[in-house]
Design an enzyme around this catalytic site. Structure first.
Site, PDB file in Angstrom:
ATOM      1  N   GLY A 126       8.008  -5.760  -9.018  1.00 15.99           N
ATOM      2  CA  GLY A 126       8.976  -4.824  -9.456  1.00 15.99           C
ATOM      3  C   GLY A 126      10.357  -5.311  -9.290  1.00 15.99           C
ATOM      4  CD  GLN A 186       7.305  -7.801   3.795  1.00 11.56           C
ATOM      5  OE1 GLN A 186       6.269  -8.537   3.171  1.00 11.56           O
ATOM      6  NE2 GLN A 186       7.725  -7.011   2.895  1.00 11.56           N
ATOM      7  N   GLY A 226       0.877  -1.141  -0.183  1.00  9.59           N
ATOM      8  CA  GLY A 226       0.029  -0.047   0.060  1.00  9.59           C
ATOM      9  C   GLY A 226       0.740   1.211   0.021  1.00  9.59           C
ATOM     10  CG  HIS A 241       2.915   0.730  -5.828  1.00  6.21           C
ATOM     11  ND1 HIS A 241       3.226   1.611  -4.584  1.00  6.21           N
ATOM     12  CD2 HIS A 241       3.421  -0.537  -4.777  1.00  6.21           C
ATOM     13  CE1 HIS A 241       3.691   1.363  -3.804  1.00  6.21           C
ATOM     14  NE2 HIS A 241       4.061  -0.055  -3.687  1.00  6.21           N
ATOM     15  CB  SER A 248       5.756   3.268   0.586  1.00  4.71           C
ATOM     16  OG  SER A 248       5.215   2.625  -0.541  1.00  4.71           O
ATOM     17  NE  ARG A 249      10.796   0.830   4.695  1.00  2.62           N
ATOM     18  CZ  ARG A 249      10.467  -0.607   4.426  1.00  2.62           C
ATOM     19  NH1 ARG A 249      10.774  -0.938   3.301  1.00  2.62           N
ATOM     20  NH2 ARG A 249      10.398  -1.462   5.248  1.00  2.62           N
ATOM     21  CD  GLN A 253       9.389  -8.593  -2.670  1.00  6.32           C
ATOM     22  OE1 GLN A 253       9.413  -8.343  -1.562  1.00  6.32           O
ATOM     23  NE2 GLN A 253       8.730  -7.759  -3.487  1.00  6.32           N
TER      24      GLN A 253
HETATM   25  P1  AMP Z   1       6.001  -2.539  -1.652  1.00  5.63           P
HETATM   26  O1  AMP Z   1       4.635  -2.081  -1.648  1.00  5.63           O
HETATM   27  O2  AMP Z   1       6.881  -1.628  -1.516  1.00  5.63           O
HETATM   28  O3  AMP Z   1       6.155  -4.107  -1.094  1.00  5.63           O
HETATM   29  O4  AMP Z   1       6.275  -3.053  -3.159  1.00  5.63           O
HETATM   30  C1  AMP Z   1       5.024  -3.589  -4.163  1.00  5.63           C
HETATM   31  C2  AMP Z   1       5.685  -3.999  -5.207  1.00  5.63           C
HETATM   32  O5  AMP Z   1       5.845  -2.910  -6.045  1.00  5.63           O
HETATM   33  C3  AMP Z   1       6.959  -4.838  -5.454  1.00  5.63           C
HETATM   34  O6  AMP Z   1       6.902  -5.703  -6.332  1.00  5.63           O
HETATM   35  C4  AMP Z   1       7.967  -3.723  -5.640  1.00  5.63           C
HETATM   36  O7  AMP Z   1       9.180  -4.378  -6.217  1.00  5.63           O
HETATM   37  C5  AMP Z   1       7.152  -2.881  -6.613  1.00  5.63           C
HETATM   38  N1  AMP Z   1       7.837  -1.392  -6.563  1.00  5.63           N
HETATM   39  C6  AMP Z   1       7.998  -0.591  -5.604  1.00  5.63           C
HETATM   40  N2  AMP Z   1       8.626   0.521  -5.869  1.00  5.63           N
HETATM   41  C7  AMP Z   1       8.926   0.411  -7.095  1.00  5.63           C
HETATM   42  C8  AMP Z   1       9.327   1.075  -8.267  1.00  5.63           C
HETATM   43  N3  AMP Z   1       9.986   2.482  -8.197  1.00  5.63           N
HETATM   44  N4  AMP Z   1       9.146   0.876  -9.502  1.00  5.63           N
HETATM   45  C9  AMP Z   1       8.712  -0.444  -9.798  1.00  5.63           C
HETATM   46  N5  AMP Z   1       8.032  -1.297  -8.998  1.00  5.63           N
HETATM   47  C10 AMP Z   1       8.184  -0.781  -7.830  1.00  5.63           C
END
Ligand code: AMP
Length: 282
Positions: A148, A61, A31, A37, A187-188, A154
């Protein structure tokens, strides 16, 4: 757009959707959505008839002292973004729904692929990731799941798990989406304070420099890593967690640069730990 908080209801919808002849694409997220995303959602829409986005900040995690409690959350904003993006369903279970009292199962990929990089600095992190992804796959029954390249380790671990445990779905990688100045969306990034946002640009600068050196013929990994660390050290706030150059397909160590290599790093700016990477093919 449907919103499910319940695993059985999610599963019923997915079974019904598949029975009607539709393929399902799943985009797992924690989220607080951004354009990274949404690029996964776009890719899923291109390749699948129906798209499900899961939103779940997975306690398994996060390690002791990490940012589970502070992790940014905004389900109503996320829902509006996903509705506008034309998503068919959101799966947003509670932690209690996913891990009821007494829950004690796990799925783990062992070996060097989970032991280095983020696995070394965040013990147990990938076990939490593979366990939650298994549950998300069982709840949403996707034909394809989109991950991503931003989280390169991952992605490779999930691919290995799916291959080795015969999950009947395809893992689709999606390139990193960046801000105009090169910072990888995360998100961070909202945690970055004051000069940290500007200083975080050393990450893409160091990665790009290494790529250029490789294109210029440099094959020595120690020298490349030294140069990356020196560039990052020009940022007073940056504290390096790791800089690695590894085989881009399985994260094994390399004698020298050859084939598809992953240049990956994790760096802290104050309390904020950022990761980034580049894949280079020679
Ligand atoms: P997260 O919400 O951070 O767990 O990310 C969810 C998914 O979005 C994961 O598969 C991430 O690798 C992907 N993701 C996060 N940031 C990016 C980005 N800047 N570009 C592409 N995919 C992303």
């Amino acid at each position: 757009m449907e919103v499910f908080n319940n695993i059985n209801k999610m599963q019923e919808w997915s079974l019904q959707t598949r029975k009607q002849g539709n393929s399902i694409g799943l985009v797992p997220t924690m989220g607080y959505l951004h354009d990274g995303h949404l690029s996964l959602v776009e890719e899923a829409k291109k390749k699948c008839d129906k798209v499900v986005v899961s939103i779940f900040v997975n306690p398994l995690q996060f390690g002791q002292g990490e940012d589970f409690e502070e992790y940014p959350r905004d389900l109503s904003r996320d829902s509006s973004l996903l509705e506008a993006a034309g998503v068919d369903a959101i799966f947003a279970p509670s932690a209690r729904e996913m891990y009821p009292t007494g829950f004690s199962s796990s799925v783990e990929v062992s070996g060097e692929i989970t032991e280095k990089m983020c696995g070394a600095s965040r013990p147990g992190h990938f076990k939490g990731v593979t366990t939650v992804c298994t549950k998300l796959f069982h709840a949403c029954l996707p034909d394809m799941a989109f991950f991503g390249q931003k989280d390169a380790q991952q992605l490779l671990i999930i691919k290995k798990m799916v291959r080795e445990l015969n999950f009947p779905l395809k893992i689709v990688p999606v390139p990193i989406v960046r801000e105009e100045d090169g910072l990888a969306l995360s998100s961070r990034n909202v945690y970055l304070e004051g000069v940290q946002r500007q200083e975080a640009l050393v990450l893409i600068k160091a990665l790009k420099q290494a790529e250029e050196q490789i294109r210029g013929g440099e094959r020595d990994i120690t020298r490349l890593i030294g140069a990356i660390k020196a560039t990052i050290a020009t940022s007073p706030q940056a504290k390096i967690d790791y800089v690695e150059i590894l085989n881009g397909d399985n994260l094994s160590g390399l004698e020298r640069i050859e084939g598809r290599v992953l240049i990956a790093l994790a760096v802290k700016f104050g309390k904020t730990r950022l990761i980034d990477n580049l894949l280079v093919e020679v």
